[in-house]
Design a protein around this motif. Structure first.
Motif: not given
Length: 197
Positions: A110-111, A113-120, A122-131
């Protein structure tokens, strides 16, 4: 946003859960058992659903949406549901050891602090994928909070479906977890039975 106001250990006791599944080290003090009440089939199904919702911090409407999406996917509905819940971003951050509890993981996301594949994200329910690569922002890696978190989660067993580098606060999702790789004490078949009525 709706928030659970019930104390965590009290809720764990009522659902028959060990606080360790939520990341808490405290042992719940068990009250003496003065006989067991007979629980109906519906009661058992409802308890399993409440357990899953409580562990992952999901409210009723989103949980129902996960179920409906899992039902449309190929394969077993219960396994699909558990895989989707496990691949939520806040849960993956918790599993990688970047937070002590799932609630703290949700706050970290929420704050921003997290990057997924270099992109910020801030959605806790975002579903990550393999890789997908997940890391803590470079500017936040040196703050004391993450040093404390790494100190307390270093010995925690990481699931085999993630690859983690705690020194750099980064990790990778090697594959989406199968039901056998998810150690959550929930009987998802009872949830499927409850929703399919």
């Amino acid at each position: 946003m709706a928030v659970y106001r019930v104390p965590v250990l009290k809720r764990c006791r009522s659902l028959g859960l060990e606080p360790g599944f939520l990341g808490y080290d405290k042992k719940s003090r068990r009250k003496p058992n003065h006989g067991t009440r007979k629980v109906s089939e519906y009661g058992l199904q409802l308890r399993e659903k409440q357990k899953a919702k409580f562990i992952y911090g999901v409210l009723e409407k989103p949980f129902r949406n996960y179920y409906e999406k899992a039902d449309r996917m190929k394969g077993m509905t219960g396994s699909n549901l558990m895989t989707m819940l496990e691949s939520r971003l806040d849960n993956v951050v918790f599993r990688m050891g970047f937070a002590r509890t799932r609630r703290e993981a949700r706050q970290v996301v929420d704050h921003k602090f997290v990057l997924v594949n270099g992109k910020q994200i801030n959605i806790p329910s975002y579903l990550v994928k393999a890789g997908d690569t997940i890391e803590i922002k470079e500017s936040k890696k040196s703050i004391q909070r993450f040093k404390d978190i790494v100190g307390s989660t270093e010995g925690r067993l990481k699931p085999e479906w993630v690859e983690v580098d705690l020194d750099n606060l980064s990790g990778k999702v090697k594959e989406l977890p199968t039901r056998e790789q998810i150690d959550v004490p929930v009987n998802e078949m009872l949830i499927v039975e409850l929703y399919s009525k």
